[in-house]
Design an enzyme around this catalytic site. Sequence first.
Site, PDB file in Angstrom:
ATOM      1  N   ARG A   1      51.120  27.100  31.446  1.00 43.42           N
ATOM      2  CA  ARG A   1      50.928  28.526  31.141  1.00 43.42           C
ATOM      3  C   ARG A   1      49.965  28.654  29.963  1.00 43.42           C
ATOM      4  O   ARG A   1      49.124  29.543  29.918  1.00 43.42           O
ATOM      5  CB  ARG A   1      52.268  29.207  30.806  1.00 43.42           C
ATOM      6  CG  ARG A   1      52.080  30.607  30.256  1.00 43.42           C
ATOM      7  CD  ARG A   1      53.334  31.481  30.247  1.00 43.42           C
ATOM      8  NE  ARG A   1      54.577  30.806  30.078  1.00 43.42           N
ATOM      9  CZ  ARG A   1      55.079  30.384  28.904  1.00 43.42           C
ATOM     10  NH1 ARG A   1      54.420  30.583  27.783  1.00 43.42           N
ATOM     11  NH2 ARG A   1      56.227  29.752  28.863  1.00 43.42           N
TER      12      ARG A   1
ATOM     13  N   TYR B   1      39.068  53.895  36.632  1.00 44.97           N
ATOM     14  CA  TYR B   1      39.772  53.396  37.816  1.00 44.97           C
ATOM     15  C   TYR B   1      41.202  53.952  37.844  1.00 44.97           C
ATOM     16  O   TYR B   1      41.879  53.986  36.814  1.00 44.97           O
ATOM     17  CB  TYR B   1      39.762  51.861  37.779  1.00 44.97           C
ATOM     18  CG  TYR B   1      40.672  51.227  38.796  1.00 44.97           C
ATOM     19  CD1 TYR B   1      40.465  51.429  40.154  1.00 44.97           C
ATOM     20  CD2 TYR B   1      41.746  50.432  38.404  1.00 44.97           C
ATOM     21  CE1 TYR B   1      41.311  50.859  41.091  1.00 44.97           C
ATOM     22  CE2 TYR B   1      42.589  49.853  39.338  1.00 44.97           C
ATOM     23  CZ  TYR B   1      42.370  50.071  40.680  1.00 44.97           C
ATOM     24  OH  TYR B   1      43.208  49.519  41.605  1.00 44.97           O
TER      25      TYR B   1
ATOM     26  N   ASP C   1      34.906  48.182  30.852  1.00 48.99           N
ATOM     27  CA  ASP C   1      35.296  47.608  32.146  1.00 48.99           C
ATOM     28  C   ASP C   1      34.003  47.475  32.951  1.00 48.99           C
ATOM     29  O   ASP C   1      33.433  48.468  33.416  1.00 48.99           O
ATOM     30  CB  ASP C   1      36.308  48.523  32.848  1.00 48.99           C
ATOM     31  CG  ASP C   1      36.774  47.950  34.184  1.00 48.99           C
ATOM     32  OD1 ASP C   1      36.019  47.144  34.779  1.00 48.99           O
ATOM     33  OD2 ASP C   1      37.867  48.318  34.641  1.00 48.99           O
TER      34      ASP C   1
ATOM     35  N   LYS D   1      36.544  41.388  42.248  1.00 49.33           N
ATOM     36  CA  LYS D   1      35.379  42.066  42.821  1.00 49.33           C
ATOM     37  C   LYS D   1      34.148  41.146  42.789  1.00 49.33           C
ATOM     38  O   LYS D   1      34.179  40.093  43.381  1.00 49.33           O
ATOM     39  CB  LYS D   1      35.162  43.383  42.069  1.00 49.33           C
ATOM     40  CG  LYS D   1      36.443  44.228  41.920  1.00 49.33           C
ATOM     41  CD  LYS D   1      37.010  44.595  43.255  1.00 49.33           C
ATOM     42  CE  LYS D   1      38.251  45.487  43.268  1.00 49.33           C
ATOM     43  NZ  LYS D   1      39.274  45.379  42.295  1.00 49.33           N
TER      44      LYS D   1
HETATM   45  C1  LIG Z   1      36.820  49.166  37.835  1.00 48.84           C
HETATM   46  C2  LIG Z   1      38.119  48.473  38.080  1.00 48.84           C
HETATM   47  N1  LIG Z   1      38.826  48.006  37.043  1.00 48.84           N
HETATM   48  C3  LIG Z   1      40.006  47.361  37.224  1.00 48.84           C
HETATM   49  C4  LIG Z   1      40.532  47.195  38.479  1.00 48.84           C
HETATM   50  C5  LIG Z   1      41.861  46.502  38.636  1.00 48.84           C
HETATM   51  O1  LIG Z   1      41.679  45.204  39.103  1.00 48.84           O
HETATM   52  P1  LIG Z   1      42.761  44.392  39.971  1.00 48.84           P
HETATM   53  O2  LIG Z   1      42.891  45.085  41.282  1.00 48.84           O
HETATM   54  O3  LIG Z   1      42.187  43.017  40.038  1.00 48.84           O
HETATM   55  O4  LIG Z   1      44.045  44.428  39.191  1.00 48.84           O
HETATM   56  C6  LIG Z   1      39.835  47.644  39.592  1.00 48.84           C
HETATM   57  C7  LIG Z   1      40.382  47.464  40.950  1.00 48.84           C
HETATM   58  O5  LIG Z   1      39.911  48.044  41.916  1.00 48.84           O
HETATM   59  C8  LIG Z   1      38.594  48.306  39.381  1.00 48.84           C
HETATM   60  O6  LIG Z   1      37.874  48.796  40.412  1.00 48.84           O
END
Ligand SMILES: Cc1ncc(COP(=O)(O)O)c(C=O)c1O
Length: 383
Positions: free
Chosen positions: A52, A104, A176, A201
């Site tokens: 971990r 998001y 982000d 992504k």
């Molecule tokens: C811009 C953005 N940030 C964060 C996330 C969250 O990521 P995860 O689905 O890997 O938890 C997403 C998921 O679609 C996203 O599009």
Amino acid sequence: MKLPPNARFSTICVHAGQEPDPSTGAIITPIFQTSTYVQEEVGRHKGYEYARTQNPTRAALEQNIAAIEGGRGAYAFASGMAAIGAIATMLEPGDHVVVTDNTYGGTFRLFDKVLTRYGLTFSYVDTSSLPLVEQAMRPETRMVFIETPTNPVMRLTDLAAVSALAHGHGMKVIVDNTFASPCLQRPIEFGADLVVHSTTKYLNGHSDSVGGIVVGVHDEDLAWLKFIQNAEGAILSPFDSWLVLRGTKTLALRMAQHNINGLALAEFLAGHPAVKRVLYPGLPQHPQHDLAKRQMRGFGGMLSFDAGSLESAHRVCNRVKLMSLAESLGGVETLICHPASMTHASVPPERRAAIGLTDSLVRISAGVEDAQDLIDDISQALG
Ligand SMILES: Cc1ncc(COP(=O)(O)O)c(C=O)c1O
């Protein structure tokens, strides 16, 4: 292998953090699928005690993405949301965060439904407007949390301007960068303190792993992230770390084709009589096209368009043949979705209306197929 200090982006993607395995010479970092490590004697070991806390596959990925983003260190988590949750642990009760209004949906859900229970407050503002960001700041504001371009209305925030403003008030800037990827935009170059990704992504890029990572530049932030990664334990698995490492090697190549396909689809849709509006920063008619040219090296594979009505939007999504109707983005295959009923269904309708996320909006994550095949598909779907 020695990465030259002036190595360029695609070279960094392939080589940063990648040393041949010292025990075998394997060119690819092995998947260290172990839970613990044998110690030679009490207090004497090879730097690894428990998986971990430390894992060589994860460490290789963390070094790789830190270099790709131009940061000084990175910590990988079990998902993008786990990574955002780790950043939130830097806050204390009473602290306030300014957040891009069109963030998001899962981030909004974490902030609004979970973190407000712990004495944190959030203001959601259009961060493309510097005066609105400034008005939202309070004495107890600790962070400005930005997404640019936003999903799915593709609004941009001027990262250099917001960073200068936030730093002038002693606040941290978190970006982000999932939507753009570091190939198109490196927020640390514009002043960001932390960059977060859903590696699910573009970084992984093959729609076969869920993960997240936080990249930092300040020693105290990196020390806290390392601590919280171990303390909370929401780590990225060795296999997922290996998959994302495989993905980042082709990031530059994939993004080049995502850029081509995103622009080709945007231009085609902009000229189609059934389409009311196309949202893509690479089109000259995008209100922030100049900022996009300054801040981004390519405009990416994400675009949205107004199909005229909810019914037309659903019809297009249901009629595509080559594209797949699915949530998520950033993979090699093209995905289409209806944000109001899929990715953003958890966002209350009044908030969706405020950010221009209408029921007639369709979002495309352009993959790396041949651009003409994608145009043919959307063309037949539009009828
Ligand atoms: C811009 C953005 N940030 C964060 C996330 C969250 O990521 P995860 O689905 O890997 O938890 C997403 C998921 O679609 C996203 O599009």
